[in-house]
Design a protein around this motif. Structure first.
Motif, PDB file in Angstrom:
ATOM      1  N   VAL A   1       0.877  -1.172   0.000  1.00 50.46           N
ATOM      2  CA  VAL A   1       0.000   0.000   0.000  1.00 50.46           C
ATOM      3  C   VAL A   1       0.914   1.222   0.000  1.00 50.46           C
TER       4      VAL A   1
ATOM      5  N   HIS B   1      -1.623 -10.705   4.423  1.00 51.61           N
ATOM      6  CA  HIS B   1      -2.603 -10.644   3.337  1.00 51.61           C
ATOM      7  C   HIS B   1      -2.513 -11.870   2.436  1.00 51.61           C
TER       8      HIS B   1
ATOM      9  N   GLU C   1      -3.202 -12.049  -0.548  1.00 48.20           N
ATOM     10  CA  GLU C   1      -2.751 -11.687  -1.895  1.00 48.20           C
ATOM     11  C   GLU C   1      -1.236 -11.804  -2.079  1.00 48.20           C
TER      12      GLU C   1
ATOM     13  N   ASN D   1      -8.664  -8.968   1.109  1.00 47.60           N
ATOM     14  CA  ASN D   1      -9.112  -7.691   0.548  1.00 47.60           C
ATOM     15  C   ASN D   1     -10.553  -7.789   0.036  1.00 47.60           C
ATOM     16  N   PRO D   2     -11.218  -6.644  -0.156  1.00 45.57           N
ATOM     17  CA  PRO D   2     -12.604  -6.673  -0.635  1.00 45.57           C
ATOM     18  C   PRO D   2     -12.803  -7.443  -1.943  1.00 45.57           C
ATOM     19  N   GLU D   3     -11.799  -7.403  -2.838  1.00 40.95           N
ATOM     20  CA  GLU D   3     -11.951  -8.081  -4.137  1.00 40.95           C
ATOM     21  C   GLU D   3     -11.559  -9.547  -4.097  1.00 40.95           C
ATOM     22  N   THR D   4     -10.975  -9.994  -2.982  1.00 44.12           N
ATOM     23  CA  THR D   4     -10.422 -11.352  -2.923  1.00 44.12           C
ATOM     24  C   THR D   4     -11.473 -12.351  -2.444  1.00 44.12           C
TER      25      THR D   4
ATOM     26  N   ILE E   1     -13.035  -2.317   3.717  1.00 46.80           N
ATOM     27  CA  ILE E   1     -12.585  -1.167   2.931  1.00 46.80           C
ATOM     28  C   ILE E   1     -11.320  -1.615   2.197  1.00 46.80           C
ATOM     29  N   ASP E   2     -10.865  -0.821   1.226  1.00 45.23           N
ATOM     30  CA  ASP E   2      -9.579  -1.111   0.604  1.00 45.23           C
ATOM     31  C   ASP E   2      -8.474  -0.876   1.625  1.00 45.23           C
TER      32      ASP E   2
ATOM     33  N   GLN F   1     -12.331   5.315   4.879  1.00 44.32           N
ATOM     34  CA  GLN F   1     -12.920   5.062   3.566  1.00 44.32           C
ATOM     35  C   GLN F   1     -14.387   4.650   3.668  1.00 44.32           C
TER      36      GLN F   1
ATOM     37  N   THR G   1     -18.855  -6.910   1.273  1.00 48.12           N
ATOM     38  CA  THR G   1     -17.830  -7.747   1.914  1.00 48.12           C
ATOM     39  C   THR G   1     -18.394  -8.542   3.083  1.00 48.12           C
TER      40      THR G   1
END
Length: 231
Positions: free
Chosen positions: A42, A90, A92, A117-120, A140-141, A147, A153
């Protein structure tokens, strides 16, 4: 009713009042959440293992380190040396590292967590999900406080609870991001075990930490209709 746990995010505390705020929270919070960011995974650079050392001087509460870093293998041993109770990485960045790092943490008698993460999708962590002690769902991201809350999520929390019940897994479920009066009701319906509270949910509510805690717990009770056993 199972006790709800609150873990203040120390990245958002008032560092000018470090000792005052930690001293109060030692008697009220369940654990501390420490964000460690490397400026690569980040863009921000925040707290560090050194900060955990400073907290240790005046607190015996469990500390959960949230590693927002590109190469967690460079950080895990430092946190093990500090006997950080929870070391959370994480998903990712865990490809090719997950089993080794989890074993390294467990061999030291500490607890291993994974952050999503939100997209994972939660399926990403299925290869090692039975080994982890905690799963943190980002609402949140990662990398920035304050945020917008990403409501979708929360479905992951529901799915992780069901999976835990069906498979007999032992992990606890934590949510991270925009936990406050506006979102407490929706989060409570999803049912995480641990709420991370930061600027919008705790530290930004009042200049006085005792008053902030009072507001935070009252907000939770009013929005969820549940009574907390906090003072």
């Amino acid at each position: 009713m199972k006790k709800v746990e609150f873990s203040p995010s120390l990245m958002t505390m008032d560092l000018d009042k470090f000792k005052e705020q930690i001293t109060f929270l030692n008697h009220h919070a369940d654990s501390y959440h420490v964000d460690i960011m490397d400026g690569h995974y980040v863009p921000n650079i925040t707290l560090s293992p050194w900060f955990i050392e400073e907290v240790r001087k005046i607190s015996s509460l469990p500390i959960s380190a949230h590693l927002m870093v590109t190469d967690p293998s460079l950080w895990v041993q430092k946190l093990i040396d500090l006997k950080c109770e929870w070391i959370c990485v994480h998903a990712e960045v865990l490809d090719g590292l997950a089993f080794r790092l989890i074993d390294q943490i467990h061999d030291a008698g500490l607890k291993a967590g994974v952050v999503i993460n939100p997209e994972t999708p939660i399926e990403t962590i299925f290869p090692y999900i039975e080994l982890v002690d905690k799963i943190t769902v980002m609402t949140i991201d990662p990398g920035f406080a304050g945020q917008r809350f990403i409501e979708s999520t929360l479905d992951k929390i529901v799915s992780l609870r069901k999976l835990r019940e069906d498979k007999g897994f032992q992990y606890v479920i934590e949510m991270d991001g925009s936990s406050n009066r506006k979102s407490f009701k929706r989060i409570d319906a999803a049912g995480p075990d641990i709420y991370i509270v930061g600027r919008s949910g705790l530290f930004g509510l009042d200049d006085n930490i005792e008053k902030s805690w009072e507001i935070m717990t009252r907000d939770y009770e009013e929005m969820t209709g549940k009574v907390l056993n906090y003072t």
